[in-house]
Write an enzyme that holds these catalytic residues in place. Structure first.
Site, mmCIF file in Angstrom:
data_model
loop_
_atom_site.group_PDB
_atom_site.id
_atom_site.type_symbol
_atom_site.label_atom_id
_atom_site.label_comp_id
_atom_site.label_asym_id
_atom_site.label_seq_id
_atom_site.Cartn_x
_atom_site.Cartn_y
_atom_site.Cartn_z
ATOM 1 N N ASP A 28 -1.664 -9.237 -0.269
ATOM 2 C CA ASP A 28 -2.647 -8.385 -0.946
ATOM 3 C C ASP A 28 -3.927 -9.144 -1.255
ATOM 4 O O ASP A 28 -4.983 -8.541 -1.428
ATOM 5 C CB ASP A 28 -2.054 -7.816 -2.234
ATOM 6 C CG ASP A 28 -1.011 -6.780 -1.878
ATOM 7 O OD1 ASP A 28 0.126 -7.165 -1.558
ATOM 8 O OD2 ASP A 28 -1.350 -5.583 -1.871
ATOM 9 N N ARG A 86 -0.877 3.318 -0.375
ATOM 10 C CA ARG A 86 -0.611 1.990 -0.923
ATOM 11 C C ARG A 86 -0.637 0.993 0.234
ATOM 12 O O ARG A 86 -0.800 1.380 1.386
ATOM 13 C CB ARG A 86 0.741 1.976 -1.649
ATOM 14 C CG ARG A 86 1.795 2.696 -0.850
ATOM 15 C CD ARG A 86 3.130 2.087 -0.754
ATOM 16 N NE ARG A 86 3.172 0.715 -0.354
ATOM 17 C CZ ARG A 86 3.185 0.298 0.912
ATOM 18 N NH1 ARG A 86 3.117 1.141 1.935
ATOM 19 N NH2 ARG A 86 3.261 -0.985 1.199
ATOM 20 N N GLY A 87 -0.447 -0.302 -0.118
ATOM 21 C CA GLY A 87 -0.617 -1.345 0.894
ATOM 22 C C GLY A 87 -2.091 -1.727 0.892
ATOM 23 O O GLY A 87 -2.970 -0.845 0.912
ATOM 24 N N ALA A 88 -2.350 -3.032 0.841
ATOM 25 C CA ALA A 88 -3.721 -3.492 0.600
ATOM 26 C C ALA A 88 -4.759 -2.878 1.552
ATOM 27 O O ALA A 88 -5.770 -2.323 1.106
ATOM 28 C CB ALA A 88 -3.757 -5.014 0.645
ATOM 29 N N ASN A 122 1.382 -11.583 -2.786
ATOM 30 C CA ASN A 122 2.011 -10.427 -2.129
ATOM 31 C C ASN A 122 3.030 -9.821 -3.088
ATOM 32 O O ASN A 122 3.226 -10.318 -4.209
ATOM 33 C CB ASN A 122 2.668 -10.869 -0.813
ATOM 34 C CG ASN A 122 3.072 -9.692 0.058
ATOM 35 O OD1 ASN A 122 2.267 -8.778 0.277
ATOM 36 N ND2 ASN A 122 4.292 -9.672 0.542
ATOM 37 N N LYS A 123 3.691 -8.787 -2.643
ATOM 38 C CA LYS A 123 4.660 -8.056 -3.464
ATOM 39 C C LYS A 123 5.641 -9.000 -4.158
ATOM 40 O O LYS A 123 6.119 -9.962 -3.562
ATOM 41 C CB LYS A 123 5.399 -7.063 -2.562
ATOM 42 C CG LYS A 123 6.426 -6.204 -3.236
ATOM 43 C CD LYS A 123 5.892 -5.458 -4.445
ATOM 44 C CE LYS A 123 4.703 -4.578 -4.134
ATOM 45 N NZ LYS A 123 4.013 -4.084 -5.348
HETATM 46 O O1 MRU Z 1 2.342 -2.231 -4.226
HETATM 47 P P1 MRU Z 1 2.119 -2.002 -2.762
HETATM 48 O O2 MRU Z 1 3.178 -1.169 -2.124
HETATM 49 O O3 MRU Z 1 0.733 -1.500 -2.472
HETATM 50 O O4 MRU Z 1 2.247 -3.462 -2.170
HETATM 51 C C1 MRU Z 1 2.061 -3.679 -0.799
HETATM 52 C C2 MRU Z 1 2.349 -5.059 -0.389
HETATM 53 O O5 MRU Z 1 2.662 -5.911 -1.185
HETATM 54 C C3 MRU Z 1 2.134 -5.397 1.039
HETATM 55 O O6 MRU Z 1 2.991 -6.427 1.437
HETATM 56 C C4 MRU Z 1 0.678 -5.865 1.173
HETATM 57 O O7 MRU Z 1 -0.198 -4.851 0.765
HETATM 58 C C5 MRU Z 1 0.320 -6.306 2.510
HETATM 59 S S1 MRU Z 1 0.497 -5.012 3.623
HETATM 60 C C6 MRU Z 1 -0.456 -4.821 4.800
#
Ligand code: MRU
Length: 377
Positions: free
Chosen positions: A242, A53-55, A252-253
Site C-alpha cells: 500500500d 479497495r486495494g491501493a 501492506n495488509k
Molecule cells: O485494506 P485493503 O483491502 O485495501 O488492503 C489491500 C492490500 O493490503 C493489498 O495487498 C495492497 O493494496 C496492494 S494490492 C495491489
C-alpha cells in the site's frame, strides 16, 4: 479479467458518460453486484466502506471521485472539498493521495468551464496507466517464477497475503499479475492464499479471482504460513504493497511482516510487487513515518458469511466486553524483502535499487544511504 466469460475492469464510466460503476467487493465472493457512483460523496463512501479497495483501485476510485465532484460543481471550493473528503477516507495507501493531488494539481489552474472534461480525461488515464503498470509487473515478475521452475522442475508454490489481484487494481493485479501470466503460459503454479483476517480479502477475493481464472490454489489460515514454509511447501512469497518507502520498506495488509519473517527464517524468497504510484519517495522509514489505518473493531469481533441455506449472516466470535484493536497494515522492513517487482524491472529493496529504475525521483528522497553513512561517521 473474465467473470463468467465476460471481460471486466473493476471500475468504469457508466453509459451516461458521467456516473461511474464499480464491482461491490463487500458482496464477493457470493454475489457479483455492480454499484453506480453518482457523486463524489458516493465515491468517498465506497472507498471508506471498502466496496472498492486495494491501493491502486482506491487511487483510481478517488480520481473518479474528483471527476464526479467537477460534474456537480467545478468551482474552487468544491474542488478543495472533494480533495479533503476523499483523502480522509483511508490513510495508509499512498495511491489515494497521489491520485487526488494529481487531479487537483491539473484541475486547479484550468478555467472552471474546462474542469469537467479534463477531470474525466485524467481519471480515465489514471485507470489505463494502472492497467499498463500491472501488465508490466506481470512481465517482469514472471522471470522469478520461471527461474524457480528451472531450478526445481515441478509446480511452483507461491504464498500470497491479502488480495493483490485484479480486484485490488483496475485490472491484472500487482502480486498476482506474474501468477496469472505464468498460468496462462502453461507454467504450473499453485497459490497458497492467506485468508487475511479480519476482512478475509484472501479467502473472499483472492480465492474467488483464482477460481474464476482456473489457477490452482488452496486457502489457509493466516497462521499456517510458517508451517508451510518450514515444511518445504512454499517456493516463494509475493505480496502487494500500500506504500513503499524510498529505502524499500513495504507497508501492506496486517500480517505481511510475519510472513516475511518466516520466509527469512526459512530462506524462502519474499518479493513485493510495487507499482510506482505506491512508492512514497518522501518517506524513508516505514515504521516511523507511515500512518497505520485502524478500522472498526466490529471487523474483528464479528465474522460475516453465507449460511448453508443461502442467507447472509454476521456472527460475533468474542465474549462481549473484551477490548479489541483492529490495525489494518504493518511494515515489512527492506532487509526482509528479497527484491521488488516494479513496472520497470526487478530491483533490490533499497534506495539504490529503486533509484536505479526511477532515477528521476532522486530529488524527492530525503535521506540516501551514503548521507546516512556520513551522518554516522
Ligand atoms: O485494506 P485493503 O483491502 O485495501 O488492503 C489491500 C492490500 O493490503 C493489498 O495487498 C495492497 O493494496 C496492494 S494490492 C495491489
Amino acid at each position: 479479467m473474465l467473470v463468467k466469460g465476460r471481460p471486466y475492469r473493476t471500475i468504469w464510466l457508466a453509459e451516461d458518460g458521467v456516473s461511474v460503476e464499480i464491482i461491490d467487493q463487500t458482496r464477493l465472493p457470493h454475489d457479483f453486484e455492480i454499484v453506480r457512483l453518482r457523486a463524489a460523496d458516493d465515491a468517498a463512501r465506497a472507498i471508506a466502506d471498502m466496496q472498492v479497495r486495494g491501493a491502486p483501485l482506491v487511487g483510481a476510485g478517488a480520481a473518479y471521485g474528483m471527476a464526479l465532484a467537477m460534474n456537480t460543481d467545478p468551482g474552487d471550493a468544491n474542488l478543495e472539498r472533494a480533495h479533503r473528503m476523499l483523502i480522509a477516507t483511508r490513510p495508509t495507501a499512498i495511491n489515494l493521495r497521489w491520485a487526488v493531488d494529481d487531479m487537483r494539481g491539473r484541475l486547479a489552474p484550468l478555467p472552471q468551464g474546462e474542469r469537467f472534461a479534463a477531470a474525466y480525461r485524467r481519471a480515465a488515464e489514471i485507470c489505463d496507466q494502472d492497467v499498463e503498470i500491472c501488465r508490466a509487473l506481470g512481465r517482469h515478475g514472471i522471470g522469478l517464477i520461471e527461474s524457480c521452475i528451472a531450478r526445481t522442475g515441478r509446480v511452483v508454490n507461491i504464498l500470497t497475503h491479502c488480495n493483490a489481484g485484479w480486484l485490488a487494481t483496475v485490472d491484472y493485479g500487482t502480486a498476482l499479475a506474474p501468477v496469472y501470466l505464468a498460468h496462462d503460459r502453461g507454467i504450473p503454479v499453485h497459490v497458497w492464499v492467506d485468508e487475511t483476517r479480519p476482512r478475509n480479502q484472501g479467502a473472499s477475493l483472492t480465492a474467488w479471482e483464482l477460481l474464476n481464472h482456473g489457477v490452482p490454489h488452496t486457502v489457509v489460515t493466516d497462521n499456517a504460513g510458517g508451517y508451510l514454509m518450514q515444511s518445504g511447501q512454499v517456493d516463494l512469497c509475493i505480496t502487494g504493497t500500500d506504500r513503499t518507502t524510498s529505502r524499500g520498506d513495504a507497508c501492506n495488509k496486517i500480517g505481511t511482516y510475519l510472513k516475511a519473517l518466516a520466509a527469512h527464517d526459512c530462506g524462502i524468497p519474499f518479493y513485493v510487487a510495487v507499482p510506482s504510484p505506491s512508492i512514497d519517495w518522501t518517506v524513508w522509514d516505514g515504521l516511523a513515518e507511515i500512518p497505520i489505518e485502524q478500522r472498526d473493531v466490529r471487523e474483528v469481533s464479528h465474522v460475516r458469511g453465507r449460511t448453508d441455506d443461502g442467507a447472509t449472516a454476521e456472527v460475533c466470535v468474542l465474549p462481549s466486553g473484551s477490548p479489541v484493536k483492529n490495525y489494518g497494515f504493518d511494515v515489512t522492513p527492506a532487509r526482509l524483502v528479497t527484491a521488488m517487482i516494479t513496472e520497470r524491472g526487478v530491483c533490490a529493496a533499497s534506495a539504490e535499487g529503486l533509484l536505479s529504475l526511477f532515477p528521476e525521483q532522486r530529488a524527492l528522497v530525503r535521506r540516501l544511504p551514503n548521507e546516512v553513512a556520513l551522518e554516522r561517521k
